[in-house]
Design an enzyme around this catalytic site. Structure first.
Site, short mmCIF file in Angstrom:
data_model
loop_
_atom_site.label_atom_id
_atom_site.label_comp_id
_atom_site.label_asym_id
_atom_site.label_seq_id
_atom_site.Cartn_x
_atom_site.Cartn_y
_atom_site.Cartn_z
N SER A 117 0.80 -1.22 0.00
CA SER A 117 0.00 0.00 0.00
C SER A 117 0.84 1.28 0.00
CB SER A 117 -0.95 0.02 1.21
OG SER A 117 -0.23 0.17 2.41
N LYS A 123 1.04 4.61 6.91
CA LYS A 123 0.52 5.43 5.81
C LYS A 123 1.20 6.80 5.87
CE LYS A 123 -2.69 2.30 4.89
NZ LYS A 123 -2.51 1.40 3.75
#
EC number: 3.4.21.89
Length: 390
Positions: free
Chosen positions: A52, A170
């Site tokens: 991701s 993230k």
């Protein structure tokens, strides 16, 4: 003769030197305590489990996460087996911690606050999951086949304390007090386009003269192949970085490259009556800041419901068209914590804030700092070792 390793107690009796076993035991206990303190308050090792964050971070990049950057959290659950997270080694569900003692959220002073563009490790904020993120794409497949609620029901096992939930990584694209929007996949913060991480990926539709691209050349560029990438003759979908796009435009067989928008999944706040947002077109959305007050009504309660009830521990009720917080009528709410908006650099293959909303400050573990080891393709990725993370 009084040797250095002999001592005398109060009665004048000589005390024998510790046995080798006792010395090793003392050293081991000291090492465990020291390592636990370092892991809790200074830095912790973390491994990238999913794509991701590609190409900024790759699967099997081994990182050091700085806890002193933002200030280390005092553990919510201090009674835990050393060097474990939430589950005992070699078991599936056996807890590695005890909730007999539970401390409220408190953070030591840090060197800086969380800033836009920081790469941040945090505890997963929505519910609790059995597995790590695994492949973000596998989550998408489950959602499509089962529906979002069924997926969460399948994943939820127990409600772990905040500091024992799964760790995610993230990029912080918006900090407390910002207003965020996404237009055709481009992020805007406070009305200005946010910086695009140079190694970030998104999907592009690549149109050629009809010929396929040379797979060896694509491999040299590090272009990620997507299963069934050929839509039709001369049309292909690839995950590309900005650098990849610039390079491919010089290929003689390329006619056009443009962002590819697929059918989107339902996104936060899951209120389609008031918000027709998608993963590529989203907002504007205010990111809550500690001390700020917002009006609440039926049109925006879906955005703030979880903050009020779960993250900040209030009782929220709706009666006869009015909202009540802790039994008192309320048409506004003042936030007790700062919140952040986190997104993966691999934007089309990331389970992030677009799907589960805000990250509270008490969920933040630390700042991703350094890649100390990287392994992939059957060998060590030497070029990635000891790179700082940007």
């Amino acid at each position: 003769m009084n040797l250095a390793f002999w001592k005398r107690n109060k009665e004048g009796q000589s005390r024998k030197k510790k046995s080798a076993v006792r010395e090793w035991l003392d050293a081991a206990i000291f090492a465990v305590i020291a390592a636990t303190l370092i892991r809790t308050f200074i830095f912790e090792a973390y491994t990238i489990p999913t794509p991701s964050m590609e190409k900024t971070l790759l699967v099997n990049d081994f990182l050091f996460v700085s806890k002193i950057s933002y200030g280390a959290r005092i553990p919510n659950t201090p009674l835990a087996v050393p060097f474990t997270h939430h589950t005992l080694p070699f078991t599936k569900y056996s807890k590695a911690y005890s909730e007999a003692v539970h401390w409220p959220y408190k953070r030591l002073p840090g060197f800086t606050d969380i800033k836009r563009n920081d790469v941040v490790v945090f505890n997963f904020p929505e519910g609790d999951t059995v597995a790590l993120e695994q492949q973000d794409q596998s989550y998408y497949g489950l959602v499509r086949s089962l529906g979002r609620d069924a997926v969460w029901e399948a994943y939820h096992v127990t409600s772990r304390p905040v500091d024992k939930r799964e760790n995610y990584i993230k990029r912080c694209v918006a900090e407390a007090g910002d207003t965020l929007s996404i237009k055709d996949g481009i992020v805007f913060v406070n009305g200005r386009q946010a910086p695009i991480p140079p190694e970030s990926e998104r999907r592009y539709l690549v149109e050629t003269t009809g010929d396929q691209l040379n797979p060896e050349r694509l491999e040299e560029l590090g272009v990620t192949a997507i299963p069934d990438a050929a839509l039709s003759t001369g049309l292909f979908v690839y995950n590309l970085t900005p650098g990849n796009v610039a390079a491919l435009k010089n290929f003689s067989v390329i006619k056009n490259i443009r962002p590819y928008f697929s059918t989107g999944l339902p996104v936060f706040p899951y209120d389609t009556a008031h918000y027709h947002w998608t993963e590529e077109n989203f907002g504007p959305l205010y990111i809550p800041k500690k001390g700020a007050t917002v009006k609440i009504d039926s049109s925006n309660i879906a955005i703030y419901d979880r903050i009020i009830r779960v993250y900040e521990g209030n009782k929220l009720e709706s009666k006869n068209g009015r909202f009540y917080i802790n039994g008192q009528p309320a048409d506004s709410y003042t936030f007790k914590m700062n919140y952040y908006w986190m997104m993966g650099d691999n934007r089309n293959n990331s389970l992030d804030s677009r799907y589960w909303g805000f990250v509270p400050e008490d969920h933040v573990v630390g700042k991703a700092w350094l890649i100390w080891m990287s392994y992939g393709g059957g060998s060590i990725r030497w070029s990635r070792l000891f790179q700082t993370i940007k």
